[in-house]
Design a protein around this motif. Structure first.
Motif, mmCIF file in Angstrom:
data_model
loop_
_atom_site.group_PDB
_atom_site.id
_atom_site.type_symbol
_atom_site.label_atom_id
_atom_site.label_comp_id
_atom_site.label_asym_id
_atom_site.label_seq_id
_atom_site.Cartn_x
_atom_site.Cartn_y
_atom_site.Cartn_z
ATOM 1 N N VAL A 112 12.713 -6.999 3.799
ATOM 2 C CA VAL A 112 11.312 -7.263 4.179
ATOM 3 C C VAL A 112 10.386 -6.105 3.790
ATOM 4 O O VAL A 112 9.203 -6.106 4.124
ATOM 5 C CB VAL A 112 11.152 -7.588 5.687
ATOM 6 C CG1 VAL A 112 12.016 -8.775 6.075
ATOM 7 C CG2 VAL A 112 11.461 -6.379 6.560
ATOM 8 N N GLY A 113 10.915 -5.140 3.057
ATOM 9 C CA GLY A 113 10.103 -3.991 2.633
ATOM 10 C C GLY A 113 8.826 -4.396 1.912
ATOM 11 O O GLY A 113 7.773 -3.766 2.073
ATOM 12 N N GLY A 114 8.912 -5.480 1.149
ATOM 13 C CA GLY A 114 7.757 -5.930 0.371
ATOM 14 C C GLY A 114 6.550 -6.275 1.222
ATOM 15 O O GLY A 114 5.406 -6.191 0.750
ATOM 16 N N THR A 115 6.773 -6.642 2.493
ATOM 17 C CA THR A 115 5.652 -7.030 3.359
ATOM 18 C C THR A 115 4.804 -5.816 3.755
ATOM 19 O O THR A 115 3.725 -5.978 4.318
ATOM 20 C CB THR A 115 6.148 -7.742 4.637
ATOM 21 O OG1 THR A 115 6.947 -6.823 5.399
ATOM 22 C CG2 THR A 115 6.978 -8.969 4.297
ATOM 23 N N PHE A 116 5.308 -4.606 3.478
ATOM 24 C CA PHE A 116 4.555 -3.374 3.748
ATOM 25 C C PHE A 116 3.965 -2.764 2.475
ATOM 26 O O PHE A 116 3.041 -1.957 2.548
ATOM 27 C CB PHE A 116 5.480 -2.308 4.359
ATOM 28 C CG PHE A 116 5.960 -2.611 5.746
ATOM 29 C CD1 PHE A 116 5.216 -2.210 6.847
ATOM 30 C CD2 PHE A 116 7.160 -3.273 5.965
ATOM 31 C CE1 PHE A 116 5.660 -2.467 8.137
ATOM 32 C CE2 PHE A 116 7.614 -3.541 7.247
ATOM 33 C CZ PHE A 116 6.859 -3.132 8.334
ATOM 34 N N ALA A 117 4.543 -3.107 1.330
ATOM 35 C CA ALA A 117 4.280 -2.353 0.094
ATOM 36 C C ALA A 117 2.942 -2.731 -0.529
ATOM 37 O O ALA A 117 2.870 -3.506 -1.475
ATOM 38 C CB ALA A 117 5.421 -2.588 -0.891
ATOM 39 N N VAL A 118 1.879 -2.171 0.008
ATOM 40 C CA VAL A 118 0.529 -2.561 -0.417
ATOM 41 C C VAL A 118 -0.099 -1.567 -1.399
ATOM 42 O O VAL A 118 -1.247 -1.751 -1.808
ATOM 43 C CB VAL A 118 -0.414 -2.720 0.798
ATOM 44 C CG1 VAL A 118 0.034 -3.873 1.676
ATOM 45 C CG2 VAL A 118 -0.509 -1.426 1.600
ATOM 46 N N ARG A 119 0.636 -0.536 -1.785
ATOM 47 C CA ARG A 119 0.007 0.504 -2.597
ATOM 48 C C ARG A 119 -0.592 -0.038 -3.892
ATOM 49 O O ARG A 119 -1.668 0.401 -4.303
ATOM 50 C CB ARG A 119 1.016 1.617 -2.886
ATOM 51 C CG ARG A 119 0.447 2.782 -3.654
ATOM 52 C CD ARG A 119 -0.832 3.327 -3.044
ATOM 53 N NE ARG A 119 -0.644 4.543 -2.273
ATOM 54 C CZ ARG A 119 -1.643 5.167 -1.636
ATOM 55 N NH1 ARG A 119 -2.881 4.664 -1.654
ATOM 56 N NH2 ARG A 119 -1.411 6.253 -0.952
ATOM 57 N N SER A 120 0.073 -1.030 -4.513
ATOM 58 C CA SER A 120 -0.455 -1.537 -5.789
ATOM 59 C C SER A 120 -1.813 -2.211 -5.596
ATOM 60 O O SER A 120 -2.634 -2.248 -6.514
ATOM 61 C CB SER A 120 0.532 -2.518 -6.422
ATOM 62 O OG SER A 120 0.748 -3.585 -5.530
#
Ligand SMILES: NC(=O)C1=CN([C@@H]2O[C@H](COP(=O)(O)OP(=O)(O)OC[C@H]3O[C@@H](n4cnc5c(N)ncnc54)[C@H](OP(=O)(O)O)[C@@H]3O)[C@@H](O)[C@H]2O)C=CC1
Ligand SMILES: Cc1cc2nc3c(=O)[nH]c(=O)nc-3n(C[C@H](O)[C@H](O)[C@H](O)COP(=O)(O)O)c2cc1C
Ligand SMILES: C=C(C)CCOP(=O)(O)OP(=O)(O)O
Ligand SMILES: [Mg+2]
Length: 348
Positions: A112-120
């Motif tokens: 579920v890491g992707g649900t946090f990965a907003v840097r892009s």
């Protein structure tokens, strides 16, 4: 969105509950932030052009378009991922700081890491990772913190302090012994600054001083007057004992205005975030005049994000206009001028 989210863990269920309860139930404190006890002295002739008022600032070395933080909230479910993406986009557009919710759910379940990965989506913003300090007593250490920071390419790590919430939370983590020393070790070893933050019950000067001595780079007081986490955990608890415990402590905490003045009095230079119950730019202006550097809002951003990207855009625009109007109508051209002015009066 991450389509691999299959068997939701207990932590994921808690994250889903938190969003649902905050959006659907009455979760605000009855006691207020204390900011209503202050009033700005109106300036009838500011000798300023509204359009030239500058509400930009720098915090922890990064430039912000306004002294605003989208406070740490969520991640770990598909809906949480959508909320984080919307928040990140508005943060990038208005150059606001942003925190994500506790990343414990992603440490436990990297899928579920992707649900946090907003840097892009927000390459330029001041972005904060988040973990509960109490996890340092439950097998977490430097590695888990580094993972949380790396996932976000975060500028700093927030460690949240939430003893009341964990007390009321079903199966909450309640061993807070020895954490100050563990925080001090992390402050030395981590490659980014550490921020200590409450979750709505406030930080008082005595503990602020200990945290500063331990090496934290900034403090977010997260005081009482907004979202009550005793209420939220009481609401979601199945067990009658936990529900009653949460109801008893629903209004427990130090009002945000008192936290700001109290912490600022003992630490004139610590980067200080005001949060807990701030609901408009006038309250943000008061928090800054009382000594905060920037101000965080959680529930209002969640409500807008759940509605639409347009609602978020409107919220950001209104907040910016309100802060600008505080400066204009007190005759201050910059946030620094506002901080040094005597425009804010405590009512008798
Ligand atoms: N509620 C808010 O804090 C904010 C709401 N908005 C927007 O306003 C519209 C209506 O808001 P909504 O919250 O649904 O309305 P409601 O009146 O249904 O309030 C829902 C919850 O928010 C609390 N609440 C409402 N206004 C305030 C306030 N000014 N300060 C503190 N707590 C408050 C209420 O507390 P209680 O019932 O216990 O008094 C209640 O728990 C929506 O479009 C929303 O996005 C925008 C910014 C902040
Ligand atoms: C849905 C939701 C989830 C939250 N999750 C976290 C979290 O994971 N970590 C954290 O430090 N604070 C968390 N918070 C607390 C907020 O950051 C903030 O300190 C608190 O809600 C008080 O601010 P408010 O009155 O503006 O909501 C959460 C708040 C909301 C509304
Ligand atoms: C929601 C708030 C205010 C703080 C985190 O709560 P949790 O206790 O659910 O966070 P983790 O255990 O998942 O870190
Ligand atoms: Mg926890």
């Amino acid at each position: 969105m991450n389509s691999k989210i299959t068997s939701p863990t207990e932590t994921q269920n808690r994250k889903a509950d938190h969003l649902r309860v905050c959006l659907e139930e009455s979760v605000q404190f009855q006691q207020t932030t204390g900011l209503e006890r202050y009033r700005f002295t109106h300036c009838c002739l500011p000798e300023l052009d509204w359009n030239e008022i500058d509400i930009s600032t720098t915090f922890l070395g990064k430039q912000l378009g306004a002294p605003l933080l989208i406070s740490s909230m969520t991640g770990g479910t598909e809906f949480a991922g959508i909320i984080n993406q919307r928040l990140a986009k508005v943060a990038q557009k208005y150059k606001l700081a942003m925190g994500v919710g506790s990343q414990r759910v992603a440490v436990e379940n990297p899928e579920v890491g992707g649900t946090f990965a907003v840097r892009s989506l927000a390459p330029d913003i001041l972005l904060f990772a988040n973990l509960g300090a109490v996890q340092l007593n439950y097998q977490y250490g430097l590695d888990q913190c580094l993972r949380a920071i790396d996932l976000l390419q975060a500028d700093a790590l927030i460690l949240h302090l939430n003893p009341l919430q964990e007390s009321v939370q079903t199966k909450g983590d309640k061993n807070f012994r020895g954490l100050l020393d563990k925080i001090a070790v992390l402050c030395k070893k981590l490659p980014v600054p550490v921020i200590a933050k409450e979750v709505g019950n406030g930080i008082w000067a005595t503990m602020a001083q200990k945290l500063i001595d331990a090496g934290v780079a900034a403090i977010d007081v997260a005081g009482a007057g907004g979202t009550s986490w005793a209420k939220v955990e009481s609401e979601r608890a199945k067990d009658a004992m936990q529900r009653r415990l949460g109801a008893t402590f629903a209004d427990w905490g130090i009002p945000t205005a008192e936290c700001i003045t109290n912490v600022r009095a003992i630490a004139p230079n610590i980067p200080l975030i005001a949060s807990g119950g701030l609901r408009n730019g006038l309250e943000v202006g008061k928090a800054i005049a009382l000594g905060a550097d920037i101000a965080g809002l959680a529930l209002p951003f969640l409500q807008a994000a759940a509605e639409s990207e347009a609602a978020l855009d409107t919220l950001a625009e209104v907040l910016v206009a309100e802060i600008t109007t505080v400066l204009f109508c007190t005759g201050n051209g910059t946030l620094s001028d506002l901080k040094h002015s005597l425009a804010l009066q405590k009512l008798a």
